[in-house]
Design an enzyme around this catalytic site. Structure first.
Site, PDB file in Angstrom:
ATOM      1  CG  HIS A 127      -2.070  -1.009   1.104  1.00 59.47           C
ATOM      2  ND1 HIS A 127      -2.594  -1.466  -0.079  1.00 59.47           N
ATOM      3  CD2 HIS A 127      -2.762  -1.660   2.091  1.00 59.47           C
ATOM      4  CE1 HIS A 127      -3.564  -2.338   0.185  1.00 59.47           C
ATOM      5  NE2 HIS A 127      -3.681  -2.486   1.486  1.00 59.47           N
ATOM      6  CG  HIS A 202      -8.027  -0.380   1.948  1.00 57.21           C
ATOM      7  ND1 HIS A 202      -8.707  -1.149   2.883  1.00 57.21           N
ATOM      8  CD2 HIS A 202      -6.934  -1.099   1.601  1.00 57.21           C
ATOM      9  CE1 HIS A 202      -8.025  -2.262   3.095  1.00 57.21           C
ATOM     10  NE2 HIS A 202      -6.955  -2.263   2.330  1.00 57.21           N
ATOM     11  CD  GLU A 336      -8.397  -3.587  -0.718  1.00 53.20           C
ATOM     12  OE1 GLU A 336      -7.249  -3.359  -1.124  1.00 53.20           O
ATOM     13  OE2 GLU A 336      -8.629  -4.375   0.205  1.00 53.20           O
TER      14      GLU A 336
HETATM   15  C1  GLA Z   1      -5.351  -5.211   1.949  1.00 52.54           C
HETATM   16  C2  GLA Z   1      -4.514  -6.426   2.056  1.00 52.54           C
HETATM   17  C3  GLA Z   1      -4.754  -7.104   3.353  1.00 52.54           C
HETATM   18  C4  GLA Z   1      -4.521  -6.144   4.497  1.00 52.54           C
HETATM   19  C5  GLA Z   1      -5.370  -4.922   4.317  1.00 52.54           C
HETATM   20  C6  GLA Z   1      -5.083  -3.860   5.331  1.00 52.54           C
HETATM   21  O1  GLA Z   1      -6.633  -5.480   1.659  1.00 52.54           O
HETATM   22  O2  GLA Z   1      -4.710  -7.315   0.984  1.00 52.54           O
HETATM   23  O3  GLA Z   1      -3.900  -8.219   3.482  1.00 52.54           O
HETATM   24  O4  GLA Z   1      -3.178  -5.771   4.538  1.00 52.54           O
HETATM   25  O5  GLA Z   1      -5.171  -4.356   3.065  1.00 52.54           O
HETATM   26  O6  GLA Z   1      -5.049  -4.336   6.627  1.00 52.54           O
END
Ligand code: GLA
Length: 371
Positions: A127, A202, A336
């Protein structure tokens, strides 16, 4: 006496003035290092209200009436900036970038040059980085009238080298809300040097209302016949496989809790998978429907992206969110819309490299209703 023509004219004028007044920012608070954070509120005629802040261009609230008109806030979040800056914030509602999702070992090679990003999700990069990822920076926000209703446009210029990524990147994210309940998120970006890019929203949804204990009774339907299998660090192996016969087959609406236990003992800990969307990437198409049978609230998702990361809140740990409510394990899901994880290291996946002169575009529409 007011003549009808004059009345019509002044009414028209009033309507156009009302329609032209874009949402105004209000102060939400400030970051620990003293930057002001502002909030914008979008409302529609059906009682839907969305609130978005400049830190992380983050959706903080989404109020939606249920089938009997009872309104609830259906996204997880915090009451103040300190909450968003706390350990409990697992990317709630943010704009994730410059590259959302994982890059294997934080490494990639672009135009013959090697890059190393910070490892923040052992052994990978997740991220967009550690301090200046797009969820953590304060964007410039301005209220706008869009063809899709009142909106707010956020801009952020990420310097060359920020969080280890090459190229000065200008990103613009526009949220708008209309009377059909469409919360539209449009992304655009241009760069001065080649860079990977993968922006997403997100938001964590619980259609029974944030703070409800579980999301396992929701049903989900996703137009995805394939997915990208991963290694035990959630990096794609490179294969694209059929969902047939797996717990990832949501082609027919299925209760989320029905098969999730089959995944609990896997590296994914539940649902945390990139589904390869049917249809043509680049075209806005309906890809998912999430329903809470008890309240009747429904969320549909449209996107132009090739994939969606379906994440069932497996890392939620009971942290305290809005109004002192706890957010337990699996009490929300994220859908997402994005390119596939680690695409920069998989030339066979749809391209995520943006070059000077090109424009990155991505549309995601979250439509809320009740039936
Ligand atoms: C994304 C990732 C997850 C987790 C979330 C945040 O969706 O795929 O594994 O890291 O973000 O907690």
């Amino acid at each position: 006496m007011i003549r009808p023509a004059a009345l019509t004219l002044s009414m028209l004028l009033m309507t156009s003035i009302a329609a032209a007044a874009p949402p105004q920012p209000e102060r939400f608070g400030q970051t620990a290092d003293g930057q002001a954070v502002h909030r914008f509120t979008l409302k529609n005629a059906k009682g839907v209200v969305a609130k978005i802040i400049t830190r992380g261009a983050t959706l903080t609230e989404l109020h939606v009436p249920d089938k009997s008109g009872q309104t609830a806030d259906v996204v997880l979040g915090f009451d103040d900036v300190a909450g968003y800056e706390s350990e409990g914030n697992q990317y709630f509602g943010c704009t994730a970038g410059r590259v959302a999702n994982r890059i294997a070992k934080g490494r990639f090679t672009l135009d013959g040059k090697d890059y190393q990003l910070a490892i923040n999700n052992e052994p990978n990069a997740l991220h967009g980085g550690v301090k200046r990822s797009f969820d953590k920076v304060v964007w410039q926000g301005v209220g706008v009238e869009t063809p899709h209703g009142p909106g707010v446009r956020f801009a952020y210029v990420s310097p060359d080298g920020e969080e280890g990524y090459p190229g000065k990147l200008t990103s613009v994210v526009t949220y708008s809300l209309n009377d059909k309940g469409e919360l539209r998120i449009e992304y655009e970006a241009t760069t001065e040097g080649a860079t990977p890019i993968n922006l997403t929203n997100h938001s964590y949804f619980n259609l029974a209302g944030e703070g409800s204990a579980t999301v396992l009774d929701h049903t989900l339907q996703v137009a995805a016949s394939k997915y990208t299998p991963t290694d035990d660090t959630l990096i794609p192996t490179g294969a694209i496989e059929s969902v047939e016969g797996t717990p990832l087959d949501f082609r027919k609406a299925t209760r989320i809790g029905d098969r999730i236990e089959e995944l609990t003992e896997t590296a994914n800990l539940g649902y945390d998978h990139n589904l390869v969307l049917d249809g043509t990437a680049g075209e806005l198409r309906k890809i998912a429907t999430l329903k809470d049978p008890a309240s009747g609230r429904t969320l549909t998702v449209h996107t132009t992206e090739p994939g969606v990361q379906f994440y069932s809140g497996n890392f939620l740990m009971g942290q305290t969110g809005k109004g002192g409510k706890a957010y337990p394990h699996r009490s929300a899901i994220c859908l997402e819309t994005q390119h596939f994880p680690d695409s920069v290291n998989h030339p066979q996946f749809p391209n995520t490299v943006l070059r000077p002169g090109q424009t990155y575009r991505h549309t995601c529409v979250y439509t809320v209703s009740a039936e």
